[in-house]
Write an enzyme that holds these catalytic residues in place. Structure first.
Site, PDB file in Angstrom:
ATOM      1  N   GLY A 222       0.837  -1.204   0.000  1.00  0.00           N
ATOM      2  CA  GLY A 222       0.000   0.000   0.000  1.00  0.00           C
ATOM      3  C   GLY A 222       0.869   1.250   0.000  1.00  0.00           C
TER       4      GLY A 222
ATOM      5  N   ARG B 286      19.654  10.325  -3.194  1.00  0.00           N
ATOM      6  CA  ARG B 286      20.637  11.379  -2.926  1.00  0.00           C
ATOM      7  C   ARG B 286      21.821  10.829  -2.114  1.00  0.00           C
ATOM      8  NH1 ARG B 286      17.596  16.776  -3.455  1.00  0.00           N
ATOM      9  NH2 ARG B 286      16.943  16.439  -5.613  1.00  0.00           N
TER      10      ARG B 286
ATOM     11  N   ARG C 154       0.898  -4.910  -6.231  1.00  0.00           N
ATOM     12  CA  ARG C 154       1.002  -6.202  -5.538  1.00  0.00           C
ATOM     13  C   ARG C 154       1.225  -7.233  -6.642  1.00  0.00           C
ATOM     14  NH1 ARG C 154      -0.595  -4.644  -0.180  1.00  0.00           N
ATOM     15  NH2 ARG C 154      -2.136  -2.999  -0.284  1.00  0.00           N
TER      16      ARG C 154
ATOM     17  N   GLY D 216       5.591  -2.701   3.348  1.00  0.00           N
ATOM     18  CA  GLY D 216       5.146  -3.322   4.587  1.00  0.00           C
ATOM     19  C   GLY D 216       5.754  -4.702   4.790  1.00  0.00           C
ATOM     20  N   ASP D 217       5.197  -5.457   5.741  1.00  0.00           N
ATOM     21  CA  ASP D 217       5.811  -6.751   6.069  1.00  0.00           C
ATOM     22  C   ASP D 217       5.764  -7.746   4.910  1.00  0.00           C
ATOM     23  OD1 ASP D 217       3.069  -6.869   6.414  1.00  0.00           O
ATOM     24  OD2 ASP D 217       3.177  -8.324   8.048  1.00  0.00           O
TER      25      ASP D 217
ATOM     26  N   THR E 194       4.352   2.086   5.620  1.00  0.00           N
ATOM     27  CA  THR E 194       2.937   1.701   5.674  1.00  0.00           C
ATOM     28  C   THR E 194       2.244   2.578   6.705  1.00  0.00           C
ATOM     29  OG1 THR E 194       1.381  -0.008   6.416  1.00  0.00           O
ATOM     30  CG2 THR E 194       3.607  -0.246   7.195  1.00  0.00           C
TER      31      THR E 194
ATOM     32  N   ASP F  70      -0.073   1.725   8.564  1.00  0.00           N
ATOM     33  CA  ASP F  70      -0.649   0.921   9.648  1.00  0.00           C
ATOM     34  C   ASP F  70       0.193   0.856  10.927  1.00  0.00           C
ATOM     35  OD1 ASP F  70      -2.619   0.367   7.778  1.00  0.00           O
ATOM     36  OD2 ASP F  70      -1.670  -1.496   7.124  1.00  0.00           O
TER      37      ASP F  70
ATOM     38  N   ASP G  13       2.309  -1.341  11.672  1.00  0.00           N
ATOM     39  CA  ASP G  13       2.161  -2.731  12.142  1.00  0.00           C
ATOM     40  C   ASP G  13       3.433  -3.567  11.959  1.00  0.00           C
ATOM     41  OD1 ASP G  13       2.105  -2.779   9.389  1.00  0.00           O
ATOM     42  OD2 ASP G  13       0.361  -4.085   9.218  1.00  0.00           O
TER      43      ASP G  13
ATOM     44  N   ARG H  84      -5.461  -2.211   9.195  1.00  0.00           N
ATOM     45  CA  ARG H  84      -5.425  -3.678   9.048  1.00  0.00           C
ATOM     46  C   ARG H  84      -5.654  -4.342  10.402  1.00  0.00           C
ATOM     47  NH1 ARG H  84      -2.165  -6.506   4.516  1.00  0.00           N
ATOM     48  NH2 ARG H  84      -2.570  -5.115   2.803  1.00  0.00           N
TER      49      ARG H  84
ATOM     50  N   GLU I 252     -14.806   8.984  22.898  1.00  0.00           N
ATOM     51  CA  GLU I 252     -15.374   8.391  24.121  1.00  0.00           C
ATOM     52  C   GLU I 252     -14.974   6.922  24.252  1.00  0.00           C
ATOM     53  OE1 GLU I 252     -16.968  10.884  22.603  1.00  0.00           O
ATOM     54  OE2 GLU I 252     -16.827  12.090  24.424  1.00  0.00           O
TER      55      GLU I 252
ATOM     56  N   LYS J 151     -24.115  14.895  28.581  1.00  0.00           N
ATOM     57  CA  LYS J 151     -23.431  14.858  27.300  1.00  0.00           C
ATOM     58  C   LYS J 151     -24.403  14.494  26.182  1.00  0.00           C
ATOM     59  CE  LYS J 151     -19.055  13.333  25.980  1.00  0.00           C
ATOM     60  NZ  LYS J 151     -17.775  12.854  26.305  1.00  0.00           N
ATOM     61  N   LYS J 152     -24.337  15.232  25.078  1.00  0.00           N
ATOM     62  CA  LYS J 152     -25.343  15.007  24.031  1.00  0.00           C
ATOM     63  C   LYS J 152     -24.768  14.341  22.790  1.00  0.00           C
ATOM     64  CE  LYS J 152     -28.945  17.442  25.814  1.00  0.00           C
ATOM     65  NZ  LYS J 152     -28.566  18.676  26.421  1.00  0.00           N
TER      66      LYS J 152
ATOM     67  N   GLN K  54      -7.444   8.369   4.072  1.00  0.00           N
ATOM     68  CA  GLN K  54      -6.400   8.233   5.097  1.00  0.00           C
ATOM     69  C   GLN K  54      -5.017   7.923   4.524  1.00  0.00           C
ATOM     70  OE1 GLN K  54      -8.261   5.678   8.548  1.00  0.00           O
ATOM     71  NE2 GLN K  54      -9.434   5.334   6.695  1.00  0.00           N
ATOM     72  N   ARG K  55      -4.969   7.479   3.279  1.00  0.00           N
ATOM     73  CA  ARG K  55      -3.705   7.014   2.703  1.00  0.00           C
ATOM     74  C   ARG K  55      -2.866   8.131   2.083  1.00  0.00           C
ATOM     75  NH1 ARG K  55      -3.568   2.073  -0.106  1.00  0.00           N
ATOM     76  NH2 ARG K  55      -3.774   0.343   1.332  1.00  0.00           N
TER      77      ARG K  55
HETATM   78  P1  ATP Z   1       0.851  -3.038   3.328  1.00  0.00           P
HETATM   79  O1  ATP Z   1       1.111  -3.330   4.763  1.00  0.00           O
HETATM   80  O2  ATP Z   1       0.782  -1.594   3.027  1.00  0.00           O
HETATM   81  O3  ATP Z   1      -0.270  -3.822   2.730  1.00  0.00           O
HETATM   82  P2  ATP Z   1       2.734  -4.995   2.365  1.00  0.00           P
HETATM   83  O4  ATP Z   1       4.132  -4.845   1.904  1.00  0.00           O
HETATM   84  O5  ATP Z   1       2.507  -5.815   3.600  1.00  0.00           O
HETATM   85  O6  ATP Z   1       2.164  -3.529   2.510  1.00  0.00           O
HETATM   86  P3  ATP Z   1       1.623  -7.072   0.654  1.00  0.00           P
HETATM   87  O7  ATP Z   1       0.558  -7.014  -0.364  1.00  0.00           O
HETATM   88  O8  ATP Z   1       1.469  -8.016   1.784  1.00  0.00           O
HETATM   89  O9  ATP Z   1       1.839  -5.575   1.160  1.00  0.00           O
HETATM   90  O10 ATP Z   1       3.023  -7.439  -0.073  1.00  0.00           O
HETATM   91  C1  ATP Z   1       3.452  -6.714  -1.212  1.00  0.00           C
HETATM   92  C2  ATP Z   1       4.034  -7.664  -2.224  1.00  0.00           C
HETATM   93  O11 ATP Z   1       5.164  -8.346  -1.652  1.00  0.00           O
HETATM   94  C3  ATP Z   1       3.095  -8.787  -2.666  1.00  0.00           C
HETATM   95  O12 ATP Z   1       2.220  -8.395  -3.694  1.00  0.00           O
HETATM   96  C4  ATP Z   1       4.091  -9.841  -3.151  1.00  0.00           C
HETATM   97  O13 ATP Z   1       4.534  -9.568  -4.462  1.00  0.00           O
HETATM   98  C5  ATP Z   1       5.267  -9.661  -2.195  1.00  0.00           C
HETATM   99  N1  ATP Z   1       5.177 -10.672  -1.122  1.00  0.00           N
HETATM  100  C6  ATP Z   1       4.399 -10.662  -0.027  1.00  0.00           C
HETATM  101  N2  ATP Z   1       4.579 -11.764   0.726  1.00  0.00           N
HETATM  102  C7  ATP Z   1       5.486 -12.520   0.063  1.00  0.00           C
HETATM  103  C8  ATP Z   1       6.097 -13.789   0.312  1.00  0.00           C
HETATM  104  N3  ATP Z   1       5.800 -14.520   1.396  1.00  0.00           N
HETATM  105  N4  ATP Z   1       7.001 -14.248  -0.588  1.00  0.00           N
HETATM  106  C9  ATP Z   1       7.324 -13.517  -1.676  1.00  0.00           C
HETATM  107  N5  ATP Z   1       6.782 -12.315  -1.954  1.00  0.00           N
HETATM  108  C10 ATP Z   1       5.879 -11.814  -1.115  1.00  0.00           C
END
Ligand code: ATP
Length: 319
Positions: A11, A25, A72, A102-103, A125, A127, A129, A171, A187, A213-214, A251-252
């Protein structure tokens, strides 16, 4: 290390451009050639790769999204896709890759490292996370966008004396919901990391009503389900009409905050330095305002930990 590349994946997050700028750079400053890979791992497989110069990252530090585009790629999850990616990198004579994402993107980078190709991850990301880093690039900007939106909704909630239920992204992580809820004085904050009973949410609404409180604001993290679901239950239990707002993709995007630009600049430059030092299979993080690097295995084996003391604080301030 003579020639490296950078890509953005997963994302989009505000500050990714600042990270790309810093990587380019810093690389040029350090005497390296640097290439941009467009469209994430899809572009890597397809050879959508162009050399970057100091000028190609001019005028982007303040822009949201990513000038390298993101995607992706299902193909990259396969052995064949990864081999195609390595072949492209070899074709261009690239010996190190920085992956901003991201992860999931880090798991992809790890696959390249396992095949002997040097990779460094930069957490981008909204998130927040990702384990082993206090913050990810984009989180602060998204948080500010959410708080600004809640402030606006609050004006209407106050004027119409209504309860608003606002669903925010994140997420499986409750960070955006929690920080936004605290900063905007919600709240109740409903997040996956804390079990908040419906009884408790309803009791809080009634307690607020008893002291005159309303209106109320309830923040729901997308990781616990939809805001509409909570609206229905609240209506059943209180008889009150509520209004639901799902903030969605607003939000993105947006111009990154100064915090995200700083974080991205520090992390992007650090990623280049790590490649120059010959390091691989690691992610950059920030811990106690110090830039750190952590092994992908160590980081990805952990679960991101939300600071529950912030949750407790929010509860004590919203009685
Ligand atoms: P966000 O947290 O913003 O969604 P993200 O990096 O976690 O970002 P993903 O869609 O999980 O987003 O991963 C991005 C791309 O990384 C995937 O489309 C895929 O190409 C690659 N990828 C994810 N997991 C694996 C994996 N286990 N092995 C190889 N490639 C992967």
């Amino acid at each position: 290390m003579k020639r490296i590349a950078v890509l953005t994946s997963g994302g989009d997050a505000p500050g990714m451009n600042a990270a790309v700028r810093a990587a380019v750079r810093r690389a040029v400053y350090s005497g390296l050639e640097i290439f941009g890979v467009y469209h994430g791992y899809t572009g890597l497989i397809n050879g959508d790769i162009k050399e970057m110069t100091l000028g190609s990252v001019g005028d982007i530090i303040h822009r949201g999204g990513t000038v390298l585009y993101t995607a992706r790629s299902e193909e990259f999850r396969t052995e064949e896709g990864q081999q195609k990616a390595i072949a492209q990198l070899q074709k261009y004579g690239i010996d190190g890759l920085i992956v901003v994402g991201g992860d999931g993107s880090f798991r992809g980078a790890q696959k390249l490292s396992e095949k002997g190709f040097k990779t460094i991850g930069v957490p981008g990301t909204i998130d927040n996370d990702i384990p082993c880093t206090d913050y990810t690039i984009g989180f602060d900007t998204a948080l500010n966008t959410i708080v600004e939106s809640i402030d606006k909704i609050r004006d209407t909630a106050t004027s119409h004396e209504r309860t608003y239920i606002i669903e925010v992204m994140g997420r499986d992580a409750g960070d955006l919901a929690l920080y936004a809820g605290l900063a905007a004085g919600a709240e109740s904050i409903i997040i996956p990391e804390a079990d908040q009973e419906m009884d408790d949410i309803v009791d809080r609404l009634h307690a607020g009503q008893r002291r005159g409180k309303k209106h109320s604001i309830i923040i729901v993290a997308e990781g616990v389900g939809s805001a509409s679901k909570y609206a229905e239950v609240i209506k059943e239990r209180t008889g009150w009409e509520t209004r639901v707002t799902v903030l969605g993709h607003v939000q993105r995007g947006g111009s990154p905050t100064a915090f995200d630009r700083m974080l991205a600049s520090r992390m992007g430059a650090a990623a280049v330095d790590l490649l120059i030092e010959g390091k691989t299979d690691r992610m950059v993080g920030i811990q106690n305002n110090k830039i750190v690097d952590v092994d992908f295995d160590e980081a990805l084996a952990q679960k991101h930990q939300l600071d529950l003391s912030v949750y407790q604080l929010a509860r004590t301030l919203s009685i």
